[in-house]
Design a protein around this motif. Structure first.
Motif, PDB file in Angstrom:
ATOM      1  N   PHE A  36     -11.036  50.522  -0.383  1.00  0.00           N
ATOM      2  CA  PHE A  36     -11.140  49.195   0.216  1.00  0.00           C
ATOM      3  C   PHE A  36     -12.593  48.725   0.260  1.00  0.00           C
ATOM      4  O   PHE A  36     -12.876  47.547   0.047  1.00  0.00           O
ATOM      5  CB  PHE A  36     -10.532  49.178   1.620  1.00  0.00           C
ATOM      6  CG  PHE A  36      -9.028  49.311   1.655  1.00  0.00           C
ATOM      7  CD1 PHE A  36      -8.242  48.921   0.580  1.00  0.00           C
ATOM      8  CD2 PHE A  36      -8.393  49.825   2.775  1.00  0.00           C
ATOM      9  CE1 PHE A  36      -6.857  49.031   0.616  1.00  0.00           C
ATOM     10  CE2 PHE A  36      -7.017  49.941   2.827  1.00  0.00           C
ATOM     11  CZ  PHE A  36      -6.237  49.553   1.741  1.00  0.00           C
ATOM     12  N   LEU A  89     -14.681  45.239   1.306  1.00  0.00           N
ATOM     13  CA  LEU A  89     -14.593  45.294   2.763  1.00  0.00           C
ATOM     14  C   LEU A  89     -15.752  46.109   3.326  1.00  0.00           C
ATOM     15  O   LEU A  89     -16.208  47.064   2.696  1.00  0.00           O
ATOM     16  CB  LEU A  89     -13.278  45.918   3.219  1.00  0.00           C
ATOM     17  CG  LEU A  89     -11.996  45.141   2.943  1.00  0.00           C
ATOM     18  CD1 LEU A  89     -10.796  45.892   3.501  1.00  0.00           C
ATOM     19  CD2 LEU A  89     -12.053  43.749   3.508  1.00  0.00           C
ATOM     20  N   ASP A 102     -14.195  47.934   8.776  1.00  0.00           N
ATOM     21  CA  ASP A 102     -13.038  47.104   8.432  1.00  0.00           C
ATOM     22  C   ASP A 102     -12.144  47.835   7.438  1.00  0.00           C
ATOM     23  O   ASP A 102     -10.917  47.854   7.585  1.00  0.00           O
ATOM     24  CB  ASP A 102     -13.491  45.768   7.842  1.00  0.00           C
ATOM     25  CG  ASP A 102     -14.229  44.889   8.831  1.00  0.00           C
ATOM     26  OD1 ASP A 102     -14.076  45.105  10.057  1.00  0.00           O
ATOM     27  OD2 ASP A 102     -14.967  43.991   8.391  1.00  0.00           O
ATOM     28  N   ALA A 103     -12.771  48.455   6.438  1.00  0.00           N
ATOM     29  CA  ALA A 103     -12.022  49.213   5.436  1.00  0.00           C
ATOM     30  C   ALA A 103     -11.289  50.377   6.093  1.00  0.00           C
ATOM     31  O   ALA A 103     -10.136  50.672   5.760  1.00  0.00           O
ATOM     32  CB  ALA A 103     -12.974  49.710   4.347  1.00  0.00           C
ATOM     33  N   LEU A 143      -8.208  49.106   8.093  1.00  0.00           N
ATOM     34  CA  LEU A 143      -7.123  48.740   7.186  1.00  0.00           C
ATOM     35  C   LEU A 143      -6.506  49.986   6.554  1.00  0.00           C
ATOM     36  O   LEU A 143      -5.286  50.044   6.365  1.00  0.00           O
ATOM     37  CB  LEU A 143      -7.624  47.776   6.112  1.00  0.00           C
ATOM     38  CG  LEU A 143      -6.561  47.187   5.189  1.00  0.00           C
ATOM     39  CD1 LEU A 143      -5.454  46.481   5.967  1.00  0.00           C
ATOM     40  CD2 LEU A 143      -7.207  46.233   4.186  1.00  0.00           C
ATOM     41  N   SER A 176      -2.641  50.986   6.849  1.00  0.00           N
ATOM     42  CA  SER A 176      -1.876  51.185   5.621  1.00  0.00           C
ATOM     43  C   SER A 176      -1.253  52.572   5.579  1.00  0.00           C
ATOM     44  O   SER A 176      -0.072  52.719   5.250  1.00  0.00           O
ATOM     45  CB  SER A 176      -2.788  50.984   4.407  1.00  0.00           C
ATOM     46  OG  SER A 176      -3.252  49.652   4.356  1.00  0.00           O
ATOM     47  N   LEU A 201     -12.805  39.083   7.364  1.00  0.00           N
ATOM     48  CA  LEU A 201     -11.944  40.234   7.089  1.00  0.00           C
ATOM     49  C   LEU A 201     -10.538  39.773   6.727  1.00  0.00           C
ATOM     50  O   LEU A 201      -9.941  40.266   5.767  1.00  0.00           O
ATOM     51  CB  LEU A 201     -11.906  41.179   8.293  1.00  0.00           C
ATOM     52  CG  LEU A 201     -10.899  42.318   8.234  1.00  0.00           C
ATOM     53  CD1 LEU A 201     -11.081  43.175   6.993  1.00  0.00           C
ATOM     54  CD2 LEU A 201     -10.992  43.157   9.503  1.00  0.00           C
ATOM     55  N   LYS A 229     -10.564  38.333   3.127  1.00  0.00           N
ATOM     56  CA  LYS A 229     -10.837  39.364   2.130  1.00  0.00           C
ATOM     57  C   LYS A 229      -9.658  40.336   2.026  1.00  0.00           C
ATOM     58  O   LYS A 229      -9.232  40.688   0.923  1.00  0.00           O
ATOM     59  CB  LYS A 229     -12.129  40.121   2.487  1.00  0.00           C
ATOM     60  CG  LYS A 229     -12.536  41.122   1.453  1.00  0.00           C
ATOM     61  CD  LYS A 229     -12.886  40.442   0.148  1.00  0.00           C
ATOM     62  CE  LYS A 229     -13.294  41.447  -0.894  1.00  0.00           C
ATOM     63  NZ  LYS A 229     -13.482  40.856  -2.198  1.00  0.00           N
ATOM     64  N   ALA A 230      -9.117  40.773   3.155  1.00  0.00           N
ATOM     65  CA  ALA A 230      -8.010  41.732   3.137  1.00  0.00           C
ATOM     66  C   ALA A 230      -6.768  41.145   2.480  1.00  0.00           C
ATOM     67  O   ALA A 230      -6.011  41.866   1.822  1.00  0.00           O
ATOM     68  CB  ALA A 230      -7.700  42.208   4.556  1.00  0.00           C
ATOM     69  N   LEU A 287      -0.816  46.210  -0.642  1.00  0.00           N
ATOM     70  CA  LEU A 287      -0.964  46.743   0.714  1.00  0.00           C
ATOM     71  C   LEU A 287       0.424  46.980   1.300  1.00  0.00           C
ATOM     72  O   LEU A 287       1.304  46.127   1.176  1.00  0.00           O
ATOM     73  CB  LEU A 287      -1.707  45.757   1.616  1.00  0.00           C
ATOM     74  CG  LEU A 287      -3.212  45.653   1.483  1.00  0.00           C
ATOM     75  CD1 LEU A 287      -3.745  44.589   2.441  1.00  0.00           C
ATOM     76  CD2 LEU A 287      -3.885  46.979   1.740  1.00  0.00           C
ATOM     77  N   VAL A 318      -1.245  41.410   6.371  1.00  0.00           N
ATOM     78  CA  VAL A 318      -2.482  41.097   7.081  1.00  0.00           C
ATOM     79  C   VAL A 318      -2.247  39.799   7.831  1.00  0.00           C
ATOM     80  O   VAL A 318      -1.750  38.820   7.261  1.00  0.00           O
ATOM     81  CB  VAL A 318      -3.663  40.966   6.096  1.00  0.00           C
ATOM     82  CG1 VAL A 318      -4.934  40.576   6.830  1.00  0.00           C
ATOM     83  CG2 VAL A 318      -3.858  42.270   5.329  1.00  0.00           C
TER      84      VAL A 318
END
Length: 146
Positions: free
Chosen positions: A89, A94, A98-99, A102, A106, A120, A123-124, A130, A134
């Motif tokens: 990520f 990211l 934040d990565a 996520l 996940s 975020l 971008k996510a 995924l 999100v």
């Protein structure tokens, strides 16, 4: 439903409530947490959330945020799989924490990863495949209160 709320969501009630967006997002958070407390949904906690909260300089804010996280039903532990996913990520743009958040969501097969961080969120949402949706606090409310 399994929900992973990032740190900015958990801290929303502690932000400046004179700003309309923050006030509305705070009410959304309270509505989401009410469904968790009623046993309708599962809030996921993680070592990453605990670490990030531990770094909040203000003791009262730190304690209040930990109290909100305290209603989490599950506590997710960092694994090599989560670390590897977080690195992927990060390579997608990211930021580190934040990565990691996520990746926790996940790996835990959360139905929703929720953030109030606009950058975020946008971008996510560009990441493909995924296992979780999100969302923002405002978009998550109708999903959890059906």
């Amino acid at each position: 439903m399994r929900l992973y709320l990032d740190n900015c969501c958990l801290q929303r009630p502690l932000d400046d409530q004179t700003q309309p967006r923050i006030r509305v997002e705070t009410e959304a958070l309270f509505a989401i947490l009410a469904t968790v407390q009623a046993g309708e949904h599962v809030l996921l906690g993680s070592e990453a959330l605990e670490y990030e909260i531990s770094r909040i300089p203000d003791q009262t804010r730190r304690d209040d945020t930990m109290a909100i996280l305290g209603i989490a039903i599950e506590r997710l532990l960092l694994t090599e799989e989560i670390e590897a996913l977080a690195l992927r990520f990060e390579e997608s743009g990211l930021r580190g924490m934040d990565a990691l958040h996520l990746a926790f969501a996940s790996s835990a097969k959360a139905d929703y990863f929720c953030t109030s961080d606009d950058k975020l969120f946008h971008k996510a949402r560009t990441l493909t495949a995924l296992p979780c949706k999100v969302s923002t606090l405002l978009n998550l409310v109708p999903e959890v209160t059906k």
